[in-house]
Design an enzyme around this catalytic site. Structure first.
Site, mmCIF file in Angstrom:
data_model
loop_
_atom_site.group_PDB
_atom_site.id
_atom_site.type_symbol
_atom_site.label_atom_id
_atom_site.label_comp_id
_atom_site.label_asym_id
_atom_site.label_seq_id
_atom_site.Cartn_x
_atom_site.Cartn_y
_atom_site.Cartn_z
ATOM 1 N N ASP A 11 0.881 -1.171 0.000
ATOM 2 C CA ASP A 11 0.000 0.000 0.000
ATOM 3 C C ASP A 11 0.917 1.218 0.000
ATOM 4 O OD1 ASP A 11 -1.568 2.159 0.678
ATOM 5 O OD2 ASP A 11 -2.565 1.196 2.383
ATOM 6 N N ASP A 53 -4.252 -1.674 -1.976
ATOM 7 C CA ASP A 53 -2.998 -2.410 -2.177
ATOM 8 C C ASP A 53 -2.684 -2.593 -3.653
ATOM 9 O OD1 ASP A 53 -2.120 -3.210 0.563
ATOM 10 O OD2 ASP A 53 -4.195 -3.910 0.590
ATOM 11 N N GLN A 94 3.071 4.338 2.669
ATOM 12 C CA GLN A 94 2.869 3.828 4.043
ATOM 13 C C GLN A 94 3.506 2.459 4.308
ATOM 14 O OE1 GLN A 94 -1.494 3.417 4.883
ATOM 15 N NE2 GLN A 94 -1.026 1.250 5.004
ATOM 16 N N GLY A 103 18.328 -5.802 -0.746
ATOM 17 C CA GLY A 103 18.393 -7.169 -1.273
ATOM 18 C C GLY A 103 17.084 -7.938 -1.308
ATOM 19 N N ASN A 104 16.133 -7.609 -0.428
ATOM 20 C CA ASN A 104 14.915 -8.392 -0.340
ATOM 21 C C ASN A 104 13.825 -7.537 0.297
ATOM 22 O OD1 ASN A 104 12.983 -10.368 0.796
ATOM 23 N ND2 ASN A 104 14.500 -11.841 0.086
ATOM 24 N N TYR A 228 1.905 0.055 14.751
ATOM 25 C CA TYR A 228 0.931 -0.087 13.681
ATOM 26 C C TYR A 228 1.276 0.795 12.479
ATOM 27 C CZ TYR A 228 -3.228 0.208 10.923
ATOM 28 O OH TYR A 228 -4.091 0.179 9.881
ATOM 29 N N LYS A 231 -2.584 -2.671 8.015
ATOM 30 C CA LYS A 231 -2.844 -4.103 8.101
ATOM 31 C C LYS A 231 -2.031 -4.823 7.028
ATOM 32 C CE LYS A 231 -5.372 -6.855 10.492
ATOM 33 N NZ LYS A 231 -5.013 -6.949 11.883
ATOM 34 N N GLN A 241 -5.823 -27.996 -10.907
ATOM 35 C CA GLN A 241 -6.125 -29.101 -11.851
ATOM 36 C C GLN A 241 -5.030 -30.175 -11.900
ATOM 37 O OE1 GLN A 241 -9.653 -27.045 -12.860
ATOM 38 N NE2 GLN A 241 -9.124 -29.097 -13.455
ATOM 39 N N ASP A 286 -14.921 1.080 6.283
ATOM 40 C CA ASP A 286 -13.657 0.645 5.660
ATOM 41 C C ASP A 286 -13.671 -0.858 5.367
ATOM 42 O OD1 ASP A 286 -12.870 3.257 5.924
ATOM 43 O OD2 ASP A 286 -11.137 2.851 7.199
ATOM 44 N N TYR A 347 -5.195 -0.565 16.659
ATOM 45 C CA TYR A 347 -5.315 0.747 17.293
ATOM 46 C C TYR A 347 -5.853 0.510 18.701
ATOM 47 C CZ TYR A 347 -5.634 3.482 12.905
ATOM 48 O OH TYR A 347 -5.420 4.106 11.714
HETATM 49 C C1 F6R Z 1 -7.477 -0.705 8.170
HETATM 50 C C2 F6R Z 1 -7.351 0.582 7.460
HETATM 51 C C3 F6R Z 1 -8.318 1.664 7.782
HETATM 52 C C4 F6R Z 1 -7.671 2.711 8.676
HETATM 53 C C5 F6R Z 1 -8.671 3.826 9.056
HETATM 54 C C6 F6R Z 1 -8.030 4.938 9.892
HETATM 55 O O1 F6R Z 1 -6.512 -1.602 7.753
HETATM 56 O O2 F6R Z 1 -6.481 0.778 6.655
HETATM 57 O O3 F6R Z 1 -9.489 1.170 8.338
HETATM 58 O O4 F6R Z 1 -7.159 2.108 9.826
HETATM 59 O O5 F6R Z 1 -9.212 4.408 7.905
HETATM 60 O O6 F6R Z 1 -6.934 5.407 9.208
HETATM 61 P P1 F6R Z 1 -6.026 6.642 9.708
HETATM 62 O O7 F6R Z 1 -5.526 6.274 11.086
HETATM 63 O O8 F6R Z 1 -4.948 6.703 8.678
HETATM 64 O O9 F6R Z 1 -6.916 7.846 9.726
HETATM 65 MG MG MG Z 2 -3.917 2.322 3.266
HETATM 66 MG MG MG Z 3 -4.897 -2.414 2.305
#
Ligand code: F6R
Ligand code: MG
Ligand code: MG
Length: 364
Positions: A11, A53, A94, A103-104, A228, A231, A241, A286, A347
């Site tokens: 992402d 993503d 992010q 390297g990876n 954090y 995700k 197959q 979300d 969170y």
């Molecule tokens: C979950 C996700 C969203 C954010 C939410 C708050 O994986 O990406 O639910 O956690 O939109 O986002 P912020 O903290 O960036 O305002």
């Molecule tokens: Mg995001």
């Molecule tokens: Mg995502």
């Protein structure tokens, strides 16, 4: 012909918020991978998105963890980040946790699933991509595909599947792994993989000849970063197959929108809704969490496809059920089990609240 199929995702900016993908980001990724294809670094590629993503699907004649391929993915995400910054997209860069590539991509933020095999006479592969959930979300469907005869008829009636499959399970907290040969050890395995936040299926091989059947991404972004940062929305690759489950047996588990961890702020349980590419923009609270599937036929490494497999009308009922379950779960608001347990939330203000109330607790 030995082929490596690499799916590397990150992402690097959402549009709007964390819900979807700006077309310019897809364009820049296609341009970068197109250049690499022309230069012969990769055989073929496909660029998709699941929610926020960016999904890079590449075939090449290198190996798993090939630094050249990982660098290409990293540089593509860096180029995407530049566009995301220019457009002021949300959370630009992010998932890129380090400034310089070493390297990876492992441990640097992006997630990856890679598989290397001798391309068969005909090689159908299915790539699953999910948003607003975590790698343990694949445990239940993988168990059904490769160990449950009520899902996969081939386990009973196809001689090539009948000897079963062996699963590698990773303990993502303790960084350990263990193998289970199924069906013999399926009860032992279930004891672990039911705990989806900790034990995650990494790969599946066929018992009769050790051929690789499935591989997932198990990068736990939140654990990697120590705080954090988003995700760790997972991907997985499955071969179909001729001694592997049929395409329809691989898709069948997604007719049940099982509950997964993720959704709003990575801190809620919700149903995993199967969707077509066009519906992979989780917007209600979300979410709810989404899964989509791109299928390809490999043609000497060329990716014939993608076909949008979960778009099919036969998954309409699962989408409907997911909406009903989403309504039911949402009515719990901030209460468990909709809200995750304290240890699994991405969170939490709990430590601050407890600190503030420290002097006010009295002995019972
Ligand atoms: C979950 C996700 C969203 C954010 C939410 C708050 O994986 O990406 O639910 O956690 O939109 O986002 P912020 O903290 O960036 O305002
Ligand atoms: Mg995001
Ligand atoms: Mg995502």
């Amino acid at each position: 012909m030995k082929i490596t199929l690499s799916v590397i995702k990150a992402d690097v900016g959402g549009y709007p918020g964390h819900s979807g993908m700006h077309p310019e980001l897809m364009e820049v990724a296609r341009r970068e991978l197109g250049k690499a294809k022309k230069e012969g670094k990769i055989i073929d590629f496909s660029v998709l998105h699941c929610g926020d993503d960016l999904e890079l699907i590449m075939t090449h004649s290198g190996f798993i963890d090939d630094p050249q391929i990982h660098k290409l993915a990293w540089d593509t995400f860096v180029a995407g980040t530049a566009v995301a910054k220019k457009l002021k997209l949300y959370g630009a860069g992010q998932d890129l946790l380090k400034d310089t590539f070493s390297g990876n991509v492992k441990g640097m933020g992006p997630g990856s699933a890679e598989v290397c095999f001798e391309e068969r006479k005909s090689e159908p592969v299915l790539i699953f991509m999910a948003d607003k959930t975590e790698p343990g979300a694949w445990n239940l469907p993988l168990y059904k595909m490769f160990a449950d005869p009520f899902n996969t008829a081939g386990l009973v009636i196809d001689a090539a599947c009948h000897k079963g499959y062996t699963f590698e399970v990773q303990d993502v907290r303790e960084h350990k792994k263990v193998r289970f040969t199924c069906p013999a050890e399926s009860y032992d395995m279930l004891a672990l993989i039911g705990q989806v936040g900790r034990y995650v299926i990494k790969s599946v091989v066929r018992n009769s000849d050790g051929e690789i059947a499935a591989v997932t991404s198990t990068d736990r972004l939140n654990l990697l970063a120590g705080r954090y940062v988003g995700k760790d929305d997972p991907v997985m690759i499955i071969r179909a197959q001729s001694g592997f489950p049929a395409v329809g047996e691989i898709l069948e588990p997604f007719a049940f929108p099982h509950l997964v961890a993720g959704w709003m702020r990575g801190s809620h349980h919700g149903p995993l809704m199967p969707v077509g590419f066009e519906q992979a923009t989780p917007s209600r609270f979300d979410g709810p969490p989404r899964v989509m599937c791109a299928a390809f036929q490999l043609n000497n490494g060329l990716l014939e496809g993608p076909t949008d497999m979960l778009k099919d009308v036969s998954f309409d009922e699962a989408r409907h059920e997911a909406n009903v379950v989403a309504n039911y779960m949402r009515r719990h608001g901030p209460f468990e089990p909709h809200r995750l347990g304290a240890d699994d939330m991405e969170y939490t203000t709990l430590p601050e609240v407890l600190e503030k109330l420290k002097g006010r607790f009295e002995k019972l």
